[in-house]
Design an enzyme around this catalytic site. Structure first.
Site, PDB file in Angstrom:
ATOM      1  CD  GLN A  97      -6.661  -9.227   4.708  1.00 33.31           C
ATOM      2  OE1 GLN A  97      -6.413  -8.893   5.807  1.00 33.31           O
ATOM      3  NE2 GLN A  97      -5.787  -9.082   3.818  1.00 33.31           N
TER       4      GLN A  97
ATOM      5  CG  HIS B   2     -11.960  -8.346   7.496  1.00 38.69           C
ATOM      6  ND1 HIS B   2     -10.953  -7.893   7.110  1.00 38.69           N
ATOM      7  CD2 HIS B   2     -11.814  -9.438   8.131  1.00 38.69           C
ATOM      8  CE1 HIS B   2      -9.890  -8.486   7.697  1.00 38.69           C
ATOM      9  NE2 HIS B   2     -10.353  -9.709   8.273  1.00 38.69           N
TER      10      HIS B   2
HETATM   11  N1  APR Z   1      -0.681  -1.297  -4.582  1.00 39.44           N
HETATM   12  C1  APR Z   1      -0.410  -2.161  -3.907  1.00 39.44           C
HETATM   13  N2  APR Z   1      -0.107  -2.372  -2.599  1.00 39.44           N
HETATM   14  C2  APR Z   1      -0.147  -1.248  -1.809  1.00 39.44           C
HETATM   15  C3  APR Z   1      -0.558   0.000  -2.426  1.00 39.44           C
HETATM   16  C4  APR Z   1      -0.773   0.124  -3.775  1.00 39.44           C
HETATM   17  N3  APR Z   1      -1.201   1.181  -4.496  1.00 39.44           N
HETATM   18  N4  APR Z   1      -0.303   1.146  -1.451  1.00 39.44           N
HETATM   19  C5  APR Z   1      -0.272   0.299  -0.226  1.00 39.44           C
HETATM   20  N5  APR Z   1       0.081  -0.768  -0.586  1.00 39.44           N
HETATM   21  C6  APR Z   1       0.144  -1.933   0.606  1.00 39.44           C
HETATM   22  C7  APR Z   1       1.085  -1.659   1.686  1.00 39.44           C
HETATM   23  O1  APR Z   1       2.427  -1.731   1.567  1.00 39.44           O
HETATM   24  C8  APR Z   1       0.509  -2.640   2.745  1.00 39.44           C
HETATM   25  O2  APR Z   1       1.414  -3.759   2.623  1.00 39.44           O
HETATM   26  O3  APR Z   1      -1.036  -2.453   0.933  1.00 39.44           O
HETATM   27  C9  APR Z   1      -0.902  -3.083   2.365  1.00 39.44           C
HETATM   28  C10 APR Z   1      -2.109  -2.392   3.163  1.00 39.44           C
HETATM   29  O4  APR Z   1      -1.574  -3.006   4.362  1.00 39.44           O
HETATM   30  P1  APR Z   1      -2.976  -2.509   5.468  1.00 39.44           P
HETATM   31  O5  APR Z   1      -3.095  -0.961   5.361  1.00 39.44           O
HETATM   32  O6  APR Z   1      -2.393  -3.099   6.794  1.00 39.44           O
HETATM   33  O7  APR Z   1      -4.082  -3.181   5.247  1.00 39.44           O
HETATM   34  P2  APR Z   1      -4.680  -4.707   5.122  1.00 39.44           P
HETATM   35  O8  APR Z   1      -3.644  -5.510   5.159  1.00 39.44           O
HETATM   36  O9  APR Z   1      -5.734  -4.648   3.956  1.00 39.44           O
HETATM   37  O10 APR Z   1      -5.485  -4.574   6.446  1.00 39.44           O
HETATM   38  C11 APR Z   1      -6.040  -5.935   7.086  1.00 39.44           C
HETATM   39  O11 APR Z   1      -6.969  -4.966   8.919  1.00 39.44           O
HETATM   40  O12 APR Z   1      -7.627  -3.413  10.445  1.00 39.44           O
HETATM   41  C12 APR Z   1      -8.079  -4.551   9.565  1.00 39.44           C
HETATM   42  O13 APR Z   1      -9.947  -4.788   8.544  1.00 39.44           O
HETATM   43  C13 APR Z   1      -8.890  -4.085   8.340  1.00 39.44           C
HETATM   44  O14 APR Z   1      -9.403  -5.497   6.505  1.00 39.44           O
HETATM   45  C14 APR Z   1      -8.367  -4.823   7.237  1.00 39.44           C
HETATM   46  C15 APR Z   1      -7.249  -5.713   7.806  1.00 39.44           C
END
Ligand code: APR
Length: 233
Positions: free
Chosen positions: A88, A106
């Site tokens: 993503q 994305h």
């Molecule tokens: N290592 C592993 N996981 C981590 C770390 C780390 N160092 N730091 C944070 N996380 C985890 C968090 O606990 C959370 O579950 O990464 C996840 C990030 O989640 P989001 O911020 O929601 O990001 P994501 O899931 O990639 O979002 C999906 O949403 O808005 C759209 O386009 C955007 O591609 C994105 C999509």
């Protein structure tokens, strides 16, 4: 011996240790409502300069960071496994770490396309070269970041689902599974596949579906997973 097929579904968490913020965490990008607006087709069409400024900032930031050990360990697995990454993430840190089979759903910050038709004039564009109003593609239309904005259809879904549905091993890393269609990909994972989730926080869907939770950050999680996978060989 047959090479097993590992499919990773990655999100912002895998790039957090490279210095790129996640979206929904405490200091997540989307806690800034202004940015949510700037990542939408509405902003792109009605507020193009501000939308371009936002993406030029993210593109420049990407040029200033590097892949981390989690990206590198995933790339390393290509020596012994068939590895597919469905991501993503719009960054190119998987590719910069050496991964050769990355499916972006994305979009990609390192590319531009036509504002008239997103499938046209797609090309790599230097991360440090700002996209400006008046920059035109071969079709004579304004170019824009090749990113799926809020309100737009995601990319490469068929290819992603096809890969996931023939996984021997499926690994979810650094995504909160809050955004569809990516959050729905768990439905396509073969029942017999080994399933892992790497995340310092609980991902309820994975708990419900019986994924083995490696409850730590991406780099430590990949170190532990690599050990486990070696024993499977
Ligand atoms: N290592 C592993 N996981 C981590 C770390 C780390 N160092 N730091 C944070 N996380 C985890 C968090 O606990 C959370 O579950 O990464 C996840 C990030 O989640 P989001 O911020 O929601 O990001 P994501 O899931 O990639 O979002 C999906 O949403 O808005 C759209 O386009 C955007 O591609 C994105 C999509």
């Amino acid at each position: 011996m047959m090479r097993r097929h590992i499919v990773f579904l990655s999100g912002a968490g895998v790039s957090a240790e490279s210095g790129l913020s996640t979206f929904r965490g405490k200091d997540g990008m989307w806690t800034n409502k202004e940015w949510v607006y700037l990542a939408s087709t509405e902003a792109l069409n009605n507020d193009t300069q501000r939308c371009l400024d936002f993406y030029n900032y993210r593109r420049k930031q990407l040029a200033e960071v590097s892949s981390n050990d989690a990206h590198r360990m995933i790339a390393e697995l290509e020596k012994d496994f068939d590895v597919t990454i469905v991501t993503q993430n719009v960054d190119n840190l998987h590719e910069r770490a050496g991964s050769t089979n990355v499916i972006h759903i994305h979009g990609e910050l390192s590319k531009v396309c036509s504002m008239k038709d997103r499938t046209q004039c797609v090309k790599e564009y230097p991360l440090t070269t700002p996209i400006k109003i008046g920059d035109k593609g071969e079709d004579g239309a304004q170019i824009r970041p090749d990113i799926v904005m809020f309100g737009e259809k995601v990319d490469n879904i068929e290819e992603a689902v096809e890969s996931i549905s023939c996984a021997d091993i499926f690994v979810i890393i650094g995504t909160s599974l809050k955004v569809y269609p990516a959050a729905g990909f768990t439905a396509f994972v073969p029942r017999k596949a080994k399933k892992y989730v790497i995340d310092p926080n609980e991902i309820r869907e994975c708990t419900t579906l019986g994924y083995e939770h490696i409850k730590t950050n991406a780099t430590e999680g990949m170190r532990l997973l690599t050990e486990t996978l070696r024993k499977l060989q």
